[in-house]
Design an enzyme around this catalytic site. Sequence first.
Site: not given
Length: 320
Positions: A45, A50, A79, A112, A166, A217, A219, A279
């Site tokens: 992604d 970026y 995006k 985006h 998005s 996740f 913050p 992993l």
Amino acid sequence: MVNVPKVKLNNGNEIPLLGFGLWKVTENTADVVYNAIKAGYRLFDGAFDYGNEKEAGKGVKRAIDEGIVKREELTIVSKLWNTFHEKERVEPIVRQQLEWWGLEYFDVFYVHFPVALQYVDPKDSYPSGWQNLEGKVVQSKATIQETWTAMEHIADLGLAKSIAVSNFQGALLMDLLRYARIRPALLQVEIHPYLAQTELVEYAQLEGITVNAYSSFGPQSFIELKWDKATECPPLFQHPVVGAIAEKHGKTAAQVLLRWSTQRNIIVIPKATRADLVLQNLESLTFDLSPEELKQITALNRNLRFNNPPDYLGVLHIFA
């Protein structure tokens, strides 16, 4: 190697349920992507914003050249940044981004953010960010309908197999569906236990739009940016509810947080650069949470959004 299930989109295309996010992957990007492919990742992604698409493309090319993977086995995502929303700017920037990646097509191409900003030539500023060359945030007059029509043209040309949105909320998504000739295949939004967005997920899935979560996740990704909202918030990795569930299953808190989404058919795109974490994220697919555990995690919701433009720009109340 972990077998990553695939999700069928509303246009018949399939993409992995778990992928690799490229936000903030700015060091050794080509190696990071190459090693992630070797580990078993097939969904990457990316985005103009970026600033690492050329390097990411080098990693993809190396893996393909070495016969580790075929292009058709990969799902490459990018995006459309806010400064290219006018209809005449969409195709040129998509072609430029494809050139950076070294690809002929994107598997998924998103709008985006649902906001159009004044054009900035990438030759003058890359990535261009939110501000113009004078350092000001200036909106342009391009409508979502104008931009989406140009996105449909991208799909017609075969430059993107699936087009998507998005950071859209319910009402805006509802409006888009009224005029869309090609329905968005995915909706990518911030989702984690502190921002569960349950109703938005239910609505999108009811409309046949696959949901893709970012910042799974909470913050964690924003602590690195030293944002007060993130640093003052209890980390989900250390939350007693998440920790107890992780201990019960013999898994990490990160794996529990990812499984909370994927078990509900929500795609996740965690980022990791350490080989063991790369992993571990894949191995989040190897166990199941109970219905009660899913409810316990969802109950942590605080409607706490970390990626909120007014917090770092002072303007653009997209989620107001």
